[in-house]
Motif scaffolding. Structure first.
Motif, PDB file in Angstrom:
ATOM      1  N   GLY A 199       8.212  49.578  11.500  1.00 57.02           N
ATOM      2  CA  GLY A 199       8.358  48.733  12.688  1.00 57.02           C
ATOM      3  C   GLY A 199       7.821  47.328  12.454  1.00 57.02           C
ATOM      4  N   TYR A 200       7.077  47.149  11.337  1.00 50.27           N
ATOM      5  CA  TYR A 200       6.521  45.819  11.030  1.00 50.27           C
ATOM      6  C   TYR A 200       7.464  45.002  10.164  1.00 50.27           C
ATOM      7  N   GLU A 201       8.530  45.642   9.671  1.00 45.97           N
ATOM      8  CA  GLU A 201       9.442  44.935   8.763  1.00 45.97           C
ATOM      9  C   GLU A 201      10.140  43.760   9.452  1.00 45.97           C
ATOM     10  N   ASN A 255     -13.902  45.957  -5.666  1.00 42.88           N
ATOM     11  CA  ASN A 255     -13.455  47.315  -6.029  1.00 42.88           C
ATOM     12  C   ASN A 255     -12.477  47.861  -4.997  1.00 42.88           C
ATOM     13  N   ARG A 256     -12.788  47.596  -3.743  1.00 41.63           N
ATOM     14  CA  ARG A 256     -11.896  48.078  -2.672  1.00 41.63           C
ATOM     15  C   ARG A 256     -10.545  47.367  -2.747  1.00 41.63           C
ATOM     16  N   ALA A 257     -10.601  46.074  -3.057  1.00 39.46           N
ATOM     17  CA  ALA A 257      -9.339  45.322  -3.211  1.00 39.46           C
ATOM     18  C   ALA A 257      -8.516  45.906  -4.369  1.00 39.46           C
ATOM     19  N   PRO A 260     -15.723  49.835  15.925  1.00 37.06           N
ATOM     20  CA  PRO A 260     -16.549  48.618  15.989  1.00 37.06           C
ATOM     21  C   PRO A 260     -15.772  47.384  16.442  1.00 37.06           C
ATOM     22  N   ARG A 261     -14.539  47.221  15.953  1.00 37.02           N
ATOM     23  CA  ARG A 261     -13.830  45.985  16.304  1.00 37.02           C
ATOM     24  C   ARG A 261     -13.397  45.963  17.780  1.00 37.02           C
ATOM     25  N   ILE A 262     -13.450  47.147  18.434  1.00 39.56           N
ATOM     26  CA  ILE A 262     -13.161  47.215  19.871  1.00 39.56           C
ATOM     27  C   ILE A 262     -14.456  47.064  20.679  1.00 39.56           C
ATOM     28  N   PRO A 318     -10.303  41.614  12.186  1.00 42.50           N
ATOM     29  CA  PRO A 318     -10.561  41.565  13.638  1.00 42.50           C
ATOM     30  C   PRO A 318     -10.405  40.144  14.223  1.00 42.50           C
ATOM     31  N   HIS A 319     -10.184  40.130  15.533  1.00 40.28           N
ATOM     32  CA  HIS A 319      -9.781  38.898  16.239  1.00 40.28           C
ATOM     33  C   HIS A 319     -10.711  37.702  16.017  1.00 40.28           C
ATOM     34  N   SER A 320     -12.012  37.967  15.960  1.00 36.74           N
ATOM     35  CA  SER A 320     -12.973  36.857  15.913  1.00 36.74           C
ATOM     36  C   SER A 320     -12.833  36.025  14.641  1.00 36.74           C
ATOM     37  N   GLU A 356      -2.225  38.635  12.560  1.00 41.09           N
ATOM     38  CA  GLU A 356      -2.202  39.734  13.529  1.00 41.09           C
ATOM     39  C   GLU A 356      -2.576  39.247  14.941  1.00 41.09           C
ATOM     40  N   LYS A 357      -2.098  40.003  15.924  1.00 42.33           N
ATOM     41  CA  LYS A 357      -2.528  39.777  17.297  1.00 42.33           C
ATOM     42  C   LYS A 357      -3.956  40.279  17.434  1.00 42.33           C
ATOM     43  N   ALA A 358      -4.684  39.884  18.447  1.00 42.02           N
ATOM     44  CA  ALA A 358      -4.470  38.663  19.203  1.00 42.02           C
ATOM     45  C   ALA A 358      -4.668  37.480  18.251  1.00 42.02           C
ATOM     46  N   GLY A 384      -7.759  40.909   3.873  1.00 35.61           N
ATOM     47  CA  GLY A 384      -8.434  42.030   4.536  1.00 35.61           C
ATOM     48  C   GLY A 384      -7.712  43.312   4.181  1.00 35.61           C
ATOM     49  N   ALA A 385      -8.486  44.341   3.781  1.00 36.12           N
ATOM     50  CA  ALA A 385      -7.845  45.578   3.295  1.00 36.12           C
ATOM     51  C   ALA A 385      -8.240  46.761   4.168  1.00 36.12           C
ATOM     52  N   GLY A 386      -8.051  46.623   5.465  1.00 37.02           N
ATOM     53  CA  GLY A 386      -8.410  47.697   6.397  1.00 37.02           C
ATOM     54  C   GLY A 386      -7.202  48.484   6.864  1.00 37.02           C
ATOM     55  N   TYR A 387      -7.277  48.945   8.116  1.00 34.03           N
ATOM     56  CA  TYR A 387      -6.261  49.861   8.667  1.00 34.03           C
ATOM     57  C   TYR A 387      -4.853  49.256   8.693  1.00 34.03           C
ATOM     58  N   ILE A 388      -4.717  48.125   9.373  1.00 36.73           N
ATOM     59  CA  ILE A 388      -3.359  47.586   9.560  1.00 36.73           C
ATOM     60  C   ILE A 388      -2.826  47.005   8.248  1.00 36.73           C
ATOM     61  N   ALA A 389      -3.739  46.572   7.374  1.00 40.31           N
ATOM     62  CA  ALA A 389      -3.318  46.080   6.053  1.00 40.31           C
ATOM     63  C   ALA A 389      -2.583  47.185   5.305  1.00 40.31           C
ATOM     64  N   SER A 432     -12.528  38.073  -3.086  1.00 42.29           N
ATOM     65  CA  SER A 432     -12.906  37.008  -2.144  1.00 42.29           C
ATOM     66  C   SER A 432     -11.628  36.384  -1.579  1.00 42.29           C
ATOM     67  N   TYR A 433     -11.676  36.100  -0.269  1.00 45.56           N
ATOM     68  CA  TYR A 433     -10.485  35.527   0.372  1.00 45.56           C
ATOM     69  C   TYR A 433     -10.175  34.151  -0.218  1.00 45.56           C
ATOM     70  N   GLU A 434     -11.225  33.370  -0.436  1.00 44.01           N
ATOM     71  CA  GLU A 434     -11.038  31.993  -0.932  1.00 44.01           C
ATOM     72  C   GLU A 434     -10.365  31.993  -2.305  1.00 44.01           C
ATOM     73  N   ALA A 448     -10.037  41.493  -0.450  1.00 43.55           N
ATOM     74  CA  ALA A 448     -11.027  42.145   0.416  1.00 43.55           C
ATOM     75  C   ALA A 448     -12.384  41.575   0.044  1.00 43.55           C
ATOM     76  N   ARG A 449     -13.350  41.774   0.932  1.00 43.16           N
ATOM     77  CA  ARG A 449     -14.688  41.248   0.638  1.00 43.16           C
ATOM     78  C   ARG A 449     -15.306  41.968  -0.557  1.00 43.16           C
ATOM     79  N   ASP A 450     -14.836  43.167  -0.806  1.00 38.01           N
ATOM     80  CA  ASP A 450     -15.359  43.959  -1.910  1.00 38.01           C
ATOM     81  C   ASP A 450     -14.258  44.085  -2.983  1.00 38.01           C
TER      82      ASP A 450
HETATM   83  N1  LIG Z   1       0.185  45.601  15.212  1.00 35.80           N
HETATM   84  C1  LIG Z   1      -0.485  46.700  15.497  1.00 35.80           C
HETATM   85  O1  LIG Z   1       0.066  47.690  15.961  1.00 35.80           O
HETATM   86  C2  LIG Z   1      -1.936  46.727  15.239  1.00 35.80           C
HETATM   87  C3  LIG Z   1      -2.620  47.943  15.183  1.00 35.80           C
HETATM   88  C4  LIG Z   1      -3.965  47.912  14.889  1.00 35.80           C
HETATM   89  C5  LIG Z   1      -4.597  46.691  14.700  1.00 35.80           C
HETATM   90  N2  LIG Z   1      -3.908  45.527  14.796  1.00 35.80           N
HETATM   91  C6  LIG Z   1      -4.561  44.231  14.620  1.00 35.80           C
HETATM   92  O2  LIG Z   1      -4.868  44.091  13.244  1.00 35.80           O
HETATM   93  C7  LIG Z   1      -6.107  43.403  13.101  1.00 35.80           C
HETATM   94  C8  LIG Z   1      -7.050  44.237  12.277  1.00 35.80           C
HETATM   95  O3  LIG Z   1      -7.212  45.517  12.850  1.00 35.80           O
HETATM   96  P1  LIG Z   1      -7.641  46.772  11.939  1.00 35.80           P
HETATM   97  O4  LIG Z   1      -7.616  47.964  12.832  1.00 35.80           O
HETATM   98  O5  LIG Z   1      -6.844  46.790  10.696  1.00 35.80           O
HETATM   99  O6  LIG Z   1      -9.162  46.369  11.625  1.00 35.80           O
HETATM  100  P2  LIG Z   1     -10.211  47.027  10.642  1.00 35.80           P
HETATM  101  O7  LIG Z   1      -9.556  48.059   9.788  1.00 35.80           O
HETATM  102  O8  LIG Z   1     -11.401  47.425  11.440  1.00 35.80           O
HETATM  103  O9  LIG Z   1     -10.662  45.772   9.762  1.00 35.80           O
HETATM  104  C9  LIG Z   1      -9.730  45.090   8.937  1.00 35.80           C
HETATM  105  C10 LIG Z   1     -10.483  44.283   7.912  1.00 35.80           C
HETATM  106  O10 LIG Z   1     -11.205  43.228   8.550  1.00 35.80           O
HETATM  107  C11 LIG Z   1     -12.425  42.983   7.878  1.00 35.80           C
HETATM  108  N3  LIG Z   1     -13.532  43.317   8.770  1.00 35.80           N
HETATM  109  C12 LIG Z   1     -13.640  44.355   9.622  1.00 35.80           C
HETATM  110  N4  LIG Z   1     -14.829  44.331  10.257  1.00 35.80           N
HETATM  111  C13 LIG Z   1     -15.490  43.256   9.783  1.00 35.80           C
HETATM  112  C14 LIG Z   1     -16.770  42.679  10.035  1.00 35.80           C
HETATM  113  N5  LIG Z   1     -17.621  43.226  10.913  1.00 35.80           N
HETATM  114  N6  LIG Z   1     -17.117  41.552   9.369  1.00 35.80           N
HETATM  115  C15 LIG Z   1     -16.275  40.984   8.506  1.00 35.80           C
HETATM  116  N7  LIG Z   1     -15.031  41.478   8.211  1.00 35.80           N
HETATM  117  C16 LIG Z   1     -14.657  42.596   8.840  1.00 35.80           C
HETATM  118  C17 LIG Z   1     -12.448  43.932   6.689  1.00 35.80           C
HETATM  119  O11 LIG Z   1     -11.894  43.195   5.602  1.00 35.80           O
HETATM  120  P3  LIG Z   1     -12.233  43.536   4.071  1.00 35.80           P
HETATM  121  O12 LIG Z   1     -11.245  44.592   3.687  1.00 35.80           O
HETATM  122  O13 LIG Z   1     -12.059  42.255   3.380  1.00 35.80           O
HETATM  123  O14 LIG Z   1     -13.644  44.016   4.019  1.00 35.80           O
HETATM  124  C18 LIG Z   1     -11.532  45.049   7.127  1.00 35.80           C
HETATM  125  O15 LIG Z   1     -10.960  45.772   6.058  1.00 35.80           O
HETATM  126  C19 LIG Z   1      -6.578  43.083  14.524  1.00 35.80           C
HETATM  127  O16 LIG Z   1      -6.147  41.791  14.860  1.00 35.80           O
HETATM  128  C20 LIG Z   1      -5.861  44.114  15.375  1.00 35.80           C
HETATM  129  O17 LIG Z   1      -5.645  43.702  16.713  1.00 35.80           O
HETATM  130  C21 LIG Z   1      -2.597  45.537  15.033  1.00 35.80           C
END
Ligand SMILES: NC(=O)c1ccc[n+]([C@@H]2O[C@H](COP(=O)([O-])OP(=O)(O)OC[C@H]3O[C@@H](n4cnc5c(N)ncnc54)[C@H](OP(=O)(O)O)[C@@H]3O)[C@@H](O)[C@H]2O)c1
Length: 329
Positions: free
Chosen positions: A281-283, A42-44, A164-166, A77-79, A98-100, A8-13, A59-61, A38-40
């Protein structure tokens, strides 16, 4: 050397990528920034180039089939965590998620059984469990300067209700799994696991997930924790431990910067402790995971499987009080 991949290549990544780069820049030779998926594609690719990963997968696989990947950090996201944990373990990968950790205790119990059976390392990436502040707080309490901890208060609130993830029940959104989990962990690190009761009140969003809640935990030995989590406002993130001889306050339960100790009878002897400077802080969670893998362990002492499951059981109980069930359960 442990080859690390991010799923996954989003925020916390992005923050984890900066963490790994920072660790390597300061001389850590135990890790390699191996790949990102990442699912995409180019983004990866863009993510890999920006942060300095050797490989990018669309692809993750595909990434999990790479035999050179040792440790996968799940950053979605958690799900999705449960299925992705199972896929990582099926491919023989160690995993830091990641949590949860999962959406409920049952899922965590199942993946834990698989990881143990396969002899693979697995841990929840809840950074506060691994940070030096935790040991500092433990040592201050053990010194007796605040006496016996009796009441803990903690809050974590950010204005993130529109993410959205919230917002979405399908992504196992809500304040509890995202923010409340830190308050529960803070209380647990101080007061332990001898819980007598958990009571709460939550207000729900129009989507059906919790947007803000208060939680009161009582302990068999007479202590109490009063916690608050919200995605509707900016909280001060403070955690306070009220002891029989003084108070200990941290400025931020979600990554403490300072710890202020005030002895009740000698306030003039108040002290402010500052935590060591960080990359992000993640180190600390990465170092813990790498160390455990190198020692052939399946879990970290800082956050053992049993503790992840115990906190999830508490969150299950809270959601049961509010009638909140996620579609993925
Ligand atoms: N430790 C901390 O302080 C902290 C802070 C924020 C978040 N987190 C945790 O980190 C995790 C991710 O949070 P985030 O803020 O990084 O999330 P995010 O940026 O919204 O999403 C992360 C990645 O998850 C995949 N994703 C998002 N929405 C999706 C959907 N609807 N369907 C399928 N895949 C989806 C995407 O992967 P692709 O890139 O593959 O498309 C996206 O890049 C959560 O468990 C959150 O609780 C921890």
């Amino acid at each position: 050397m442990i080859n690390i991949a991010i799923l996954g290549a989003g925020y916390i990544a992005g923050i984890m990528a900066r963490t790994l780069a920072g660790m390597i820049a300061r001389g850590d030779q135990s890790i390699c920034m191996h790949s990102v998926a990442a699912r995409d594609e180019n983004r990866a690719q863009r993510f890999a180039q920006e942060h300095g990963f050797q490989k990018a997968y669309g692809s993750y696989e595909e990434m999990l089939r790479d035999p050179d990947v040792h440790l996968v950090y799940i950053a979605t996201p958690h799900s999705f965590h449960y299925e992705q944990l199972l896929r990582c373990l099926a491919h023989g990968k160690h995993v830091l998620c990641e949590k949860a950790f999962t959406v409920n205790a049952r899922q965590a119990e199942k993946v834990t059984a698989v990881a143990r059976e396969k002899g693979l390392f697995m841990a929840e990436a809840i950074w506060t469990r691994y940070q030096p502040a935790r040991t500092m707080i433990d040592e201050i309490i053990s010194s007796g300067v605040i006496g016996k901890p009796q009441i803990v208060t903690a809050n974590l609130a950010y204005l993130i209700a529109q993410k959205p993830r919230i917002r979405q029940p399908e992504l196992a959104g809500g304040a509890l799994l995202d923010l409340g989990v830190y308050a529960l962990n803070f209380a647990s690190m101080v007061l332990g696991d001898n819980v007598a009761s958990v009571n709460s009140i939550a207000q729900m969003m129009d989507t059906g997930v919790d947007m803000q809640e208060s939680v009161t935990i009582t302990y068999e030995t007479g202590e109490m924790a009063i916690l608050c989590a919200a995605v509707t406002c900016a909280g001060d993130r403070r955690g306070v431990i009220y002891g029989t001889a003084g108070t200990l306050e941290t400025d931020n339960i979600n990554n403490p910067g300072t710890i202020t100790v005030i002895p009740y009878k000698k306030p003039e002897e108040a002290r402010i402790y500052t935590v060591p400077s960080q990359i992000t802080g993640y180190e600390y969670e990465v170092t813990c995971a790498v160390d455990a893998i190198q020692r052939g362990l399946v879990e970290c002492e800082a956050m053992p499987h049993s503790e992840t499951i115990r906190i999830l059981r508490m969150m299950d109980e809270l959601r049961a009080q509010w009638g909140l069930v996620y579609p993925c359960e």
